[in-house]
Design a protein around this motif. Structure first.
Motif, PDB file in Angstrom:
ATOM      1  N   ILE A   2      99.174  56.409  88.230  1.00  0.00           N
ATOM      2  CA  ILE A   2      98.604  56.899  86.973  1.00  0.00           C
ATOM      3  C   ILE A   2      97.138  56.492  86.978  1.00  0.00           C
ATOM      4  CG2 ILE A   2      98.641  56.697  84.458  1.00  0.00           C
ATOM      5  CD1 ILE A   2     101.576  56.109  84.561  1.00  0.00           C
ATOM      6  N   CYS A   3      96.252  57.442  86.855  1.00  0.00           N
ATOM      7  CA  CYS A   3      94.826  57.107  86.830  1.00  0.00           C
ATOM      8  C   CYS A   3      94.515  56.323  85.565  1.00  0.00           C
ATOM      9  CB  CYS A   3      93.983  58.380  86.878  1.00  0.00           C
ATOM     10  SG  CYS A   3      92.209  57.999  86.868  1.00  0.00           S
ATOM     11  N   PRO A   4      93.828  55.173  85.717  1.00  0.00           N
ATOM     12  CA  PRO A   4      93.539  54.366  84.527  1.00  0.00           C
ATOM     13  C   PRO A   4      92.572  55.068  83.563  1.00  0.00           C
ATOM     14  CG  PRO A   4      92.475  53.457  86.475  1.00  0.00           C
ATOM     15  CD  PRO A   4      93.358  54.563  86.953  1.00  0.00           C
ATOM     16  N   HIS A   5      91.871  56.110  84.018  1.00  0.00           N
ATOM     17  CA  HIS A   5      90.943  56.811  83.141  1.00  0.00           C
ATOM     18  C   HIS A   5      91.712  57.623  82.110  1.00  0.00           C
ATOM     19  CE1 HIS A   5      87.553  60.028  82.692  1.00  0.00           C
ATOM     20  NE2 HIS A   5      87.418  59.072  81.774  1.00  0.00           N
ATOM     21  N   ARG A   6      92.393  58.655  82.544  1.00  0.00           N
ATOM     22  CA  ARG A   6      93.121  59.463  81.562  1.00  0.00           C
ATOM     23  C   ARG A   6      94.473  59.957  82.078  1.00  0.00           C
ATOM     24  NH1 ARG A   6      88.243  61.326  79.226  1.00  0.00           N
ATOM     25  NH2 ARG A   6      88.739  63.534  79.164  1.00  0.00           N
ATOM     26  N   ALA A   7      95.100  59.074  82.844  1.00  0.00           N
ATOM     27  CA  ALA A   7      96.546  59.165  83.115  1.00  0.00           C
ATOM     28  C   ALA A   7      97.027  60.281  84.036  1.00  0.00           C
ATOM     29  CB  ALA A   7      97.334  59.225  81.809  1.00  0.00           C
ATOM     30  N   ILE A   8      96.124  60.992  84.677  1.00  0.00           N
ATOM     31  CA  ILE A   8      96.614  61.968  85.660  1.00  0.00           C
ATOM     32  C   ILE A   8      97.231  61.183  86.828  1.00  0.00           C
ATOM     33  CG2 ILE A   8      95.921  63.818  87.276  1.00  0.00           C
ATOM     34  CD1 ILE A   8      95.452  64.620  84.429  1.00  0.00           C
ATOM     35  N   PRO A   9      98.411  61.559  87.272  1.00  0.00           N
ATOM     36  CA  PRO A   9      98.928  60.873  88.467  1.00  0.00           C
ATOM     37  C   PRO A   9      97.925  60.990  89.629  1.00  0.00           C
ATOM     38  CG  PRO A   9     100.678  62.127  87.434  1.00  0.00           C
ATOM     39  CD  PRO A   9      99.404  62.497  86.706  1.00  0.00           C
ATOM     40  N   GLU A  51      91.166  59.774  95.610  1.00  0.00           N
ATOM     41  CA  GLU A  51      90.229  60.329  94.633  1.00  0.00           C
ATOM     42  C   GLU A  51      91.024  61.081  93.576  1.00  0.00           C
ATOM     43  OE1 GLU A  51      86.384  62.574  95.746  1.00  0.00           O
ATOM     44  OE2 GLU A  51      87.836  64.118  95.138  1.00  0.00           O
ATOM     45  N   CYS A  52      90.826  60.696  92.305  1.00  0.00           N
ATOM     46  CA  CYS A  52      91.572  61.334  91.221  1.00  0.00           C
ATOM     47  C   CYS A  52      91.155  62.801  91.096  1.00  0.00           C
ATOM     48  CB  CYS A  52      91.329  60.595  89.912  1.00  0.00           C
ATOM     49  SG  CYS A  52      92.206  61.345  88.527  1.00  0.00           S
ATOM     50  N   ALA A  53      92.169  63.643  90.835  1.00  0.00           N
ATOM     51  CA  ALA A  53      91.928  65.092  90.770  1.00  0.00           C
ATOM     52  C   ALA A  53      91.071  65.480  89.566  1.00  0.00           C
ATOM     53  CB  ALA A  53      93.270  65.827  90.687  1.00  0.00           C
ATOM     54  N   TYR A  54      91.050  64.645  88.504  1.00  0.00           N
ATOM     55  CA  TYR A  54      90.439  65.070  87.244  1.00  0.00           C
ATOM     56  C   TYR A  54      88.927  64.848  87.196  1.00  0.00           C
ATOM     57  CZ  TYR A  54      91.238  66.326  82.282  1.00  0.00           C
ATOM     58  OH  TYR A  54      91.278  66.948  81.067  1.00  0.00           O
ATOM     59  N   HIS A  55      88.494  63.567  87.395  1.00  0.00           N
ATOM     60  CA  HIS A  55      87.056  63.279  87.330  1.00  0.00           C
ATOM     61  C   HIS A  55      86.552  62.556  88.566  1.00  0.00           C
ATOM     62  CE1 HIS A  55      88.900  63.125  83.246  1.00  0.00           C
ATOM     63  NE2 HIS A  55      87.955  64.038  82.990  1.00  0.00           N
ATOM     64  N   GLY A  56      87.396  62.541  89.591  1.00  0.00           N
ATOM     65  CA  GLY A  56      86.928  62.037  90.885  1.00  0.00           C
ATOM     66  C   GLY A  56      86.762  60.541  91.030  1.00  0.00           C
ATOM     67  N   TRP A  57      87.299  59.756  90.093  1.00  0.00           N
ATOM     68  CA  TRP A  57      87.233  58.301  90.307  1.00  0.00           C
ATOM     69  C   TRP A  57      87.926  57.998  91.626  1.00  0.00           C
ATOM     70  CZ3 TRP A  57      88.193  54.840  85.398  1.00  0.00           C
ATOM     71  CH2 TRP A  57      87.380  55.290  84.348  1.00  0.00           C
ATOM     72  N   ARG A  58      87.391  57.005  92.329  1.00  0.00           N
ATOM     73  CA  ARG A  58      87.975  56.676  93.628  1.00  0.00           C
ATOM     74  C   ARG A  58      88.524  55.253  93.632  1.00  0.00           C
ATOM     75  NH1 ARG A  58      86.176  60.348  97.822  1.00  0.00           N
ATOM     76  NH2 ARG A  58      86.889  58.806  99.328  1.00  0.00           N
TER      77      ARG A  58
END
Ligand code: FES
Ligand SMILES: [Fe+2]
Length: 349
Positions: free
Chosen positions: A52-59, A71-78
């Motif tokens: 779960i991405c700590p930013h906004r929960a996208i797996p 790399e998160c699919a939503y905002h690219g946090w790595r």
């Protein structure tokens, strides 16, 4: 009996066969009701992060993995394999955030004899707590990997899968087949059990009942079967020439879904050759247990009370006692005191 459907925590669980996790690949999986992202770096290191991405929960498993970072699919946090946040692309040059605060939870993993194990801490404890237990190992096989693996999902709470697999009295009724045991007559069994780390062991003894499979292994086959928390069964069969070990692990996926994995380690030179024949047999055997727990769900819906009789269900009783003692020991911050004592059990099967 267990009064509530809770999972044991602060203990190692079997996660998945290592060969499923190729370098540079990620796999998402629910374990104990938690979404977990397993990955293997290009350098070969297995790791596990909360999926779960700590930013906004996208797996995070929807994102990309370059073999080093996810790399998160939503905002690219790595995030790296240790869960540290390494990049927030939306930040401008002069916006300095301490990225340490934006990491994702990482789980301890160990890869042993070809398998990935994961340490599941309780929610209120950090991963860094003293890890008391070791990952189970198959004796005599060093760093070798398994020669076969089968994974099967049992649609039930973990306890029913475990109790079903350690129960000696179901064998003649559920597993009746020519290659396992053709004779439907019950015989009295007398077996000695000893306490062993976080569980119990059926003391090594000669196999008196001849089965087709045992005859292939060699002369004077002897067997020892151990169980340990949270749900690990190791059966070692040794003959005058060979060793066959079966590791069966039972890991809760959710409260109503449990994964059973059965692996073989063996010195039999022809095992690999016979695998195409053996695999369907192993799956059939396991599926016979699975069909029983599926049927059992029809009755469990009505929340009946269940019984454990002596001595056929004593191992199941020990399982519940071991679980209760483990939970108490963790809660009280003390060492585990094995409730099992040396005992001879007798039953007909
Ligand atoms: S939700 Fe993952 S980077 Fe925003
Ligand atoms: Fe069975």
């Amino acid at each position: 009996m267990a009064d509530s459907n809770t999972f044991l925590r602060d203990i190692w669980y079997y996660a998945l066969p290592g060969h499923q996790l190729k370098p540079g690949k990620i796999i998402s999986k629910i374990l104990l009701g938690e979404p977990i992202l397993f990955g293997r770096t290009l350098a070969g290191q297995a790791f596990a992060l909360r999926d779960i991405c700590p930013h906004r929960a996208i797996p995070l498993s929807y994102g990309r993995f370059d073999g080093h970072e996810v790399e998160c699919a939503y905002h690219g946090w790595r995030f790296d394999a240790a869960g540290r946040c390494t990049l927030i692309p939306a930040l401008t040059e002069d916006q300095h955030l301490n990225l340490d605060k934006f990491g994702v939870r990482a789980y301890s993993v160990q890869e042993v004899q070809g398998n990935v194990w994961i340490y599941m801490p309780s929610a209120h404890r950090g991963d860094s707590d003293a890890i008391a237990l070791d990952v189970p190992r198959i004796p005599g096989f060093g760093h070798e990997t398994y020669q076969s693996v089968e994974v099967m999902n049992f649609p039930c709470f973990v306890d029913h899968a475990i109790v079903g697999l350690m129960d000696p009295a179901h064998v003649p009724f559920v597993h009746r087949s020519w290659w396992w045991r053709a004779d439907a007559n019950l015989a009295e069994e007398v077996k000695t059990f000893d306490p062993s780390p976080y569980g119990f062991t059926m003391r090594k003894h000669q196999l008196e009942r001849e089965t087709v499979l045992y005859r292939l292994i060699g002369r004077k086959p002897a067997v020892e079967i151990s169980f340990q928390l949270p749900g690990v069964r190791i059966e070692q069969i040794t003959s005058d020439r060979h060793t066959v070990c079966n590791l069966t692990t039972i890991t809760p996926i959710t409260e109503t879904s449990t994964e059973v994995t059965t692996l073989f380690y063996t010195t039999l030179p022809w095992f690999k050759v016979l695998l195409p024949v053996l695999r369907p047999l192993v799956r059939r055997f396991l599926d016979q247990d699975r069909q029983m727990v599926i049927k059992q769900q029809d009755g469990l819906k009505y929340n009946p009370s269940l019984m454990l009789i002596k001595d056929a269900d004593t191992q199941a009783r020990w399982y519940y006692q071991l679980k209760a003692e483990f939970t108490r020991a963790i809660a009280e911050g003390r060492s585990f005191d094995n409730p099992v004592r040396e005992q001879v059990l007798r039953w007909r099967s």
